[in-house]
Design a protein around this motif. Structure first.
Motif, mmCIF file in Angstrom:
data_model
loop_
_atom_site.group_PDB
_atom_site.id
_atom_site.type_symbol
_atom_site.label_atom_id
_atom_site.label_comp_id
_atom_site.label_asym_id
_atom_site.label_seq_id
_atom_site.Cartn_x
_atom_site.Cartn_y
_atom_site.Cartn_z
ATOM 1 N N ARG A 79 0.825 -1.210 0.000
ATOM 2 C CA ARG A 79 0.000 0.000 0.000
ATOM 3 C C ARG A 79 0.859 1.259 0.000
ATOM 4 O O ARG A 79 0.372 2.338 -0.316
ATOM 5 C CB ARG A 79 -0.922 -0.007 1.218
ATOM 6 C CG ARG A 79 -2.027 -1.013 1.065
ATOM 7 C CD ARG A 79 -2.895 -1.121 2.287
ATOM 8 N NE ARG A 79 -3.692 -2.337 2.220
ATOM 9 C CZ ARG A 79 -4.565 -2.696 3.144
ATOM 10 N NH1 ARG A 79 -4.744 -1.935 4.205
ATOM 11 N NH2 ARG A 79 -5.250 -3.808 3.025
ATOM 12 N N LEU A 104 -8.159 2.409 -3.126
ATOM 13 C CA LEU A 104 -8.771 3.099 -1.990
ATOM 14 C C LEU A 104 -9.838 2.229 -1.344
ATOM 15 O O LEU A 104 -10.028 2.242 -0.139
ATOM 16 C CB LEU A 104 -9.377 4.429 -2.458
ATOM 17 C CG LEU A 104 -8.371 5.419 -3.026
ATOM 18 C CD1 LEU A 104 -9.064 6.680 -3.504
ATOM 19 C CD2 LEU A 104 -7.317 5.767 -1.992
ATOM 20 N N SER A 114 -12.485 9.579 -1.267
ATOM 21 C CA SER A 114 -11.806 8.771 -2.276
ATOM 22 C C SER A 114 -12.272 9.150 -3.681
ATOM 23 O O SER A 114 -11.479 9.142 -4.618
ATOM 24 C CB SER A 114 -11.982 7.282 -2.006
ATOM 25 O OG SER A 114 -13.301 6.948 -1.788
ATOM 26 N N ASN A 154 -3.377 6.384 -3.985
ATOM 27 C CA ASN A 154 -3.249 6.366 -2.527
ATOM 28 C C ASN A 154 -1.935 7.000 -2.061
ATOM 29 O O ASN A 154 -1.474 6.742 -0.962
ATOM 30 C CB ASN A 154 -3.434 4.953 -1.969
ATOM 31 C CG ASN A 154 -2.466 3.974 -2.588
ATOM 32 O OD1 ASN A 154 -1.670 4.369 -3.445
ATOM 33 N ND2 ASN A 154 -2.495 2.731 -2.160
#
Lengths: 217, 302
Positions: A79, A104, A114, A154
């Protein structure tokens, strides 16, 4: 940010893809990885993303030792990485927006925030107007840009790109490289593998050259 | 918390959409699960109904005490007194032999045969209503009465009900075995459905893993799918049974008229219906869980 220390990668059967690699990539650095196909570029990137594990030596990413990473911890490592693939790995059962949304969703991000981020990422790669389209309708360069949008949505600290301009014409390749440059300017660490000489000449960044799994200096 | 809830709602919507995108396959699966579940459930309902019917017929059990033909009037009265004073006996009823014969004549349509008899073959009888509803106590009373003199025959009328109960117990065991087998079939159906889904969604799973999806995130839609499919299968079973019972009750109504009773089959109680739904949903979930555990780890990005 990324540190390789005497890394070997051998596959079952004894074939050694990487031999005795040691290097450092500092935070905010943009580095290129080059070499003929089969030199081990992809394997090196896979080690950073914990898709492969080193046979010996240590790979440190953000201070985490990939070789010792537990299986359950791998998602959390990824991530923090933005992965960009030569074959894009897009999902054709959903539109552009939902493709970029996926990272997301995985994190369980607030919906409204998001959506805002997805649009910002699509805008960044110049695809905002086509958010409802299916990625199958995009050209190769556009698909690559969509892949980048998904990788950055992200806000990772490290971007890894495996031959991002591999199948693209010069103009599309330049677009992609411009996008990478803008990330470099805001402090993202980038490692880009390429065999495109023109790209390398254009940028005065550090280049790691692999030859048969060994680092050339 | 809100984000978590939103995520689950999102997965649920996704699951329902996935069911809708393959309507024929989904429907067939649900019907197969429904049929598999309706067999043991239907058996259970039949047993339940038979049991209820037998209870209705038995009502308060009674003991028929037939006196010897050669018992004198005094002896008969003495036996009546003795019975009345017995601690387990609630009340008694005397049936003189003449009345018994009349009843026989009226109720069975054998008046010709009975009328042709030169003498009454029936003895005097007492009908004894025990205080206790416990079958073993009743049997004890019966056995005690059998030792009394001047009694020809003592019969506990609920005896056939006891035999039926034993039969029902056997039936219940058979239904249980059937349920276990078909539950296994349900798990297998879900297991296979999910396996196919995992295979067709290989790309998506791989991409999700590459961009940091945890195993829980990847598993969730499959588990939901198994759960929903099981639940709908349970609902299908309920419907199948409801329709079958409605059809059976129509023909039962005709039959019941002939027997002058208002017997009809009852459907599952609300509690049993909920149990069926929860159980089928759980089995679907379990099948999905097993399938996911078996197949998901094989898909690793390379």
């Amino acid at each position: 940010m990324i540190r390789f220390n005497q890394v070997y990668k051998r596959y079952p059967g004894g074939y050694a893809a990487l031999k005795n690699l040691s290097f450092d990539i500092a935070e905010g650095e943009m580095a290129f990885l080059t070499g003929h196909s089969g030199a081990g570029k992809s394997t090196l990137l896979k080690l950073i993303a914990a898709i492969e594990r080193p046979s010996s030596g240590s790979v440190l990413v953000n201070g985490q030792n990939i070789g010792a990473l537990k299986l359950g911890a791998v998602p959390y490592l990824r991530r923090n990485l933005g992965l960009i693939f030569q074959d894009h790995k897009l999902l054709f059962d959903r539109n552009l927006f939902d493709n970029v949304m996926l990272p997301l969703q995985i994190v369980g991000f607030d919906h409204r925030e998001s959506a805002r981020r997805v649009r910002a990422a699509l805008d960044k790669v110049g695809l905002l107007k086509r958010e409802k389209a299916n990625p199958i309708s995009l050209s190769g360069g556009e698909q690559q840009r969509l892949c980048i949008a998904r990788a950055i949505v992200n806000r990772p600290t490290i971007l890894l790109a495996d031959e991002p301009t591999g199948n693209l014409d010069a103009e599309s390749a330049n677009d992609i490289m411009d996008i990478f440059k803008s990330f470099h300017q805001v402090g993202v660490t980038l490692l880009i593998s390429t065999h495109d000489e023109s790209v390398l000449r254009q940028y005065q960044s550090r280049t790691l050259t692999l030859k048969q799994g060994e680092l050339q200096s | 918390m809100k984000g978590w809830l939103f995520q689950h709602i999102k997965v649920m919507q996704f699951t329902l959409r996935r069911l809708r995108t393959t309507p024929v396959a989904s429907l067939l699966n649900i019907v197969v699960i429904g049929i598999a579940l309706s067999l043991p459930t239907g058996g259970y309902i039949l047993l339940q109904n038979v049991q209820q019917l037998s209870r209705q017929l038995v009502g308060t059990p009674q003991i028929s005490v037939f006196l010897s033909m050669n018992a004198s009037q005094d002896e008969i009265a003495a036996i009546g007194k003795q019975l009345q004073q017995h601690p387990v006996v609630a009340r008694i009823e005397f049936v003189p032999r003449e009345q018994a014969l009349q009843q026989l004549q009226k109720s069975t349509g054998l008046s010709d045969v009975v009328g042709g008899l030169s003498q009454n073959p029936l003895p005097h009888a007492y009908i004894v209503y025990p205080k206790t509803s416990d079958a073993r106590e009743q049997e004890k009373l019966r056995d005690e009465l059998r030792t009394w003199p001047r009694l020809e025959h003592v019969q506990l009328d609920s005896e056939w009900a006891r035999k039926l109960d034993a039969l029902l117990k056997f039936g219940r065991l058979a239904v249980l075995i059937l349920a276990a087998l078909l539950s296994f079939a349900l798990i297998a159906i879900t297991f296979n459905t999910i396996r196919l889904q995992i295979l067709t969604q290989r790309d998506e799973i791989e991409v999700a893993k590459l961009i940091g999806a945890s195993n829980g995130f990847i598993r969730r839609p499959f588990l939901y799918f198994g759960l929903v499919q099981g639940l709908l299968g349970g609902a299908a079973a309920w419907l199948i049974i409801a329709i079958s019972l409605a059809l059976l009750n129509i023909s039962l109504a005709d039959m019941a008229q002939l027997y002058a009773s208002n017997f009809s089959l009852h459907h599952l109680s609300i509690g049993d219906s909920l149990t069926l739904l929860v159980f089928s949903a759980y089995l679907g979930w379990l099948g999905a869980l097993l399938s996911v555990a078996q197949h998901l780890w094989q898909i690793e990005p390379r």
